[in-house]
Write a protein that holds these residues in place. Structure first.
Motif, PDB file in Angstrom:
ATOM      1  N   ASP A 196       4.185   2.004   5.876  1.00  0.00           N
ATOM      2  CA  ASP A 196       4.018   2.935   4.987  1.00  0.00           C
ATOM      3  C   ASP A 196       5.089   4.042   5.189  1.00  0.00           C
ATOM      4  O   ASP A 196       5.989   3.850   6.378  1.00  0.00           O
ATOM      5  CB  ASP A 196       2.821   3.785   5.303  1.00  0.00           C
ATOM      6  N   ASP A 240       3.146   3.951   9.615  1.00  0.00           N
ATOM      7  CA  ASP A 240       2.034   3.392   9.733  1.00  0.00           C
ATOM      8  C   ASP A 240       2.006   2.057   9.354  1.00  0.00           C
ATOM      9  O   ASP A 240       2.733   1.510   8.221  1.00  0.00           O
ATOM     10  CB  ASP A 240       0.799   3.993   8.810  1.00  0.00           C
ATOM     11  N   TYR A 264       0.449  -1.720   8.326  1.00  0.00           N
ATOM     12  CA  TYR A 264      -0.883  -2.675   7.792  1.00  0.00           C
ATOM     13  C   TYR A 264      -0.493  -4.086   7.760  1.00  0.00           C
ATOM     14  O   TYR A 264       0.764  -4.507   7.710  1.00  0.00           O
ATOM     15  CB  TYR A 264      -0.860  -2.091   6.216  1.00  0.00           C
ATOM     16  N   ARG A 320      -5.387  -0.189   8.279  1.00  0.00           N
ATOM     17  CA  ARG A 320      -4.286   0.424   9.215  1.00  0.00           C
ATOM     18  C   ARG A 320      -4.398  -0.376  10.689  1.00  0.00           C
ATOM     19  O   ARG A 320      -5.577  -0.142  11.238  1.00  0.00           O
ATOM     20  CB  ARG A 320      -4.155   1.860   9.399  1.00  0.00           C
TER      21      ARG A 320
END
Lengths: 179, 496
Positions: free
Chosen positions: B360, B364, B366, B384
């Motif tokens: 992100d 972050d 994922y 996450r």
């Protein structure tokens, strides 16, 4: 096929071949989850049709007939899977082991060997260039959002518990290639 | 022949000639497949003989079944094992596809964000250059030798400094360490200008663009957040990119307004200079969930639309005009070429974390862009797995990645484990959570499963047509992935 039909309750029940095992009945019921609720009875199954449009007697009969066909197909699938489980498992295990061996024995591409001094210098130069670019572009906009990046352990940090990794898939490219 | 005539076979023990076969009755015949990716058609009578163990030996049909691994006492372990390895090479490699969302800003609405969540000038939802520098190197820590960098958003072109920085520096790193890199951008092209076109051409960046067909349909889903349509800019952008030699393709999100308009949709694609369309299903998340009753398509309608579109593509091909559906091409690569085209959502085990990673704007991480998009649209960071401060080892072995793998393992999914399309399909636990509230989902009532069943049925039925087969063979080669090449972009899921 012989079946008992209750149009008002949208239900149809019938007996099935006793060669069909419970697992096949469950699988067939799962396949029909969109179309009917399936109840097992002492000697067969009862289907309760779902859906906005009501089925007439022929519709319920057709539903029972289709479910009966699905039962037979699922029983065959169950038997095929059971009878072939060992040979299938063996074949895939061998394939995985062969792939792991291939990977372990694969000669390192000469281009992918340890980085030369020149390459190390080039990487350092690129990092320097990136940092200079950051400085010349001024203070970057602050990262907002709701999710603050938690304090980390640094890149490439190791976990406390070493997970099982027989095929070294968790190793970084550099670790694999000895770079 | 209905299965009812197979009932007598239940009285007998399964003969040892019947190998590990998956089957489905389709159009009066039986389609057989197996884990090695082979398929074969049998007439109903021959299927009954096969299952009953009464097939005559040394006939052409018997030889076909034998060479394709359907006869248990004639399995060539070496050959079939090699074929299985070839089809599942991704299990040995790790994430090669890296999605980076460089901003959440977007001048265009999408089906998932009809109203802007982020003000157009609000740069606090942009990735910083510092984070971009970190990620440009971080992706090369992946165990996969070949790297695909796919920039998404928002609109990556709204944070062009960071987007171009990422591509330039990732390219430099790739060159320095002799790793292969494919860079790509998903963008509505609202911010496209000559400078960006030149950059994309110079760096060989592939571009994928949302194009939902004719103007009214497109603008109903993707209007400018400040008002007005976006169709003209998008189509002009596609033409400009193509003129500059940039690899450019488009994807189409199926919504209710598109039903019955296949010809207009294809015409819009052709007029933009495109020779393919990639049909994507709508997910029940974000604003699309709120408008679900208004814009969603039932699985039956979706299936009917897809068949109509496929036949329209084939009709064009028959007239000598190449035009393919990219999703079909991907599945056909698996069916006809026996290789994996790199579609991380059509794997034996979900590719999230194992084949792709998504980052992100704030760093972050994922397992997949579906998981990141779900967090953005729903405000739920369920998927996450950490931040780029962690190492790949920690991210890949994160409990969420393991849970995704377990939940998506086709061998443990009740329907998938026995499904005739198992060798070519895959499940998305992220979709399952979005649509059904659990990682495992319930495939018998799952729209994604119903859509794929419809696609596979359509493809296999048409494969029996001798006029269609060469066209499908050609399509299957367009998405063939050479070993040692980066994963092709734009084949993964996501809320686009």
């Amino acid at each position: 096929m012989d079946c008992d039909i209750d149009v008002k309750q949208q239900r149809v029940s019938f007996e099935y071949d006793d060669a069909i095992e419970e697992q096949a009945v469950l699988s067939a019921a799962y396949v029909f989850a969109r179309r009917a609720e399936v109840w097992t009875t002492d000697d067969g199954v009862e289907l309760e049709a779902k859906g906005d449009s009501k089925l007439d007697e022929d519709g319920l009969k057709a539903l029972a007939s289709e479910f009966s066909e699905e039962l037979i197909a699922q029983e065959l699938r169950r038997r095929i899977a059971t009878e072939n489980r060992s040979v299938r498992d063996y074949l895939i295990t061998q394939a995985l082991l062969a792939a792991a061996n291939e990977q372990g024995q694969q000669p390192a591409d000469s281009q992918l060997q340890n980085l030369s001094g020149d390459q190390e210098e080039e990487i350092q130069r690129l990092i320097q260039e990136a940092e200079t670019e950051l400085e010349t572009q001024g203070a970057p906009p602050t990262s907002g959002g709701n999710n603050a990046t938690p304090g980390g352990k640094g890149e490439g940090g190791e976990g406390q518990d070493e997970p099982l990794d027989p095929k070294a898939i968790l190793k970084s490219w550099e670790e694999k290639r000895g770079a | 022949m209905p299965e009812a005539t197979l009932e007598p076979l239940l009285k007998e023990k399964l003969p040892e000639t019947v190998g590990p076969v998956l089957f489905r009755r389709l159009g009066g015949r039986y389609l057989l497949t197996n884990d090695w990716g082979n398929h074969y058609w049998l007439e109903a009578e021959d299927f009954s003989k096969y299952i009953g163990g009464t097939l005559e030996e040394e006939t052409p049909l018997w030889h076909d079944l034998r060479t394709r691994g359907f006869l248990r006492n004639y399995l060539s372990f070496h050959e079939l094992g090699g074929r299985w390895r070839q089809r599942t090479h991704y299990l040995q490699e790790g994430p090669g596809l890296h999605h980076i969302a460089v901003t959440r800003r977007n001048r265009n609405a999408t089906p998932y964000t009809m109203k802007p969540q982020v003000e157009l000038e609000d740069r606090k939802f942009d990735m910083t250059l510092a984070m971009a520098r970190r990620l440009a190197k971080f992706v090369f820590d992946s165990p996969n030798s070949e790297i695909t960098l796919e920039l998404r958003g928002g609109d990556p072109m709204l944070n062009w400094d960071v987007s171009s920085f990422l591509i330039r520096h990732a390219s430099s790193f790739a060159g320095s360490v002799k790793r292969k890199l494919q860079a790509a951008i998903v963008s509505p092209l609202s911010e496209l200008d000559e400078e960006k076109i030149a950059f994309l051409a110079e760096h060989g960046v592939a571009v994928s663009v949302p194009l939902d067909g004719p103007k009214d349909l497109h603008d109903a889903l993707r209007s400018e957040v400040e008002g007005g349509g976006t169709w003209e800019k998008t189509v002009a952008g596609i033409k400009a990119l193509k003129k500059a030699g940039v690899a450019c393709e488009a994807y189409f999100t199926l919504t209710r307004g598109a039903l019955g308009r296949v010809d207009e949709i294809i015409e819009a694609y052709q007029s933009a200079g495109l020779d393919s369309i990639h049909v994507r299903s709508l997910w029940p998340v974000g604003d699309a969930r709120a408008r679900w009753d208004e814009i969603s398509v039932s699985s039956d309608d979706s299936f009917a639309f897809y068949k109509e579109l496929l036949d329209a593509c084939l009709a064009l091909e028959a007239k000598g005009t190449p035009f393919r559906e990219k999703g079909a091409a991907v599945l056909l690569t698996k069916i006809l070429q026996g290789t994996d085209p790199g579609a991380v959502e059509n794997r034996l085990v979900y590719g999230g974390g194992l084949g792709e990673m998504a980052y992100d704007f704030d760093g972050d991480v994922y397992p997949s862009d579906e998981g990141r998009g779900y967090a953005e649209a729903e405000g739920d960071q369920l998927f996450r797995i950490g931040s780029a401060d962690l190492g790949f080892k920690e991210l890949i072995s994160h409990s969420t990645v393991r849970a995704l793998a377990v939940a998506s393992d086709l061998g443990s999914q009740p329907l998938c484990s026995q499904c005739v399309y198992k060798p070519f399909c895959g499940v998305s636990p992220v979709f399952n959570v979005a649509a059904q509230g659990s990682l495992h989902g319930r495939n018998s009532t799952n729209d994604r499963c119903a859509t794929y069943m419809g696609m596979f049925d359509s493809l296999f039925e048409r494969l029996r047509d001798e006029k269609v087969k060469p066209i499908f063979e050609r399509w299957s080669k367009t998405t063939e992935l050479e070993r040692g090449e980066p994963t092709p972009p734009f084949l993964s899921g996501g809320l686009l």
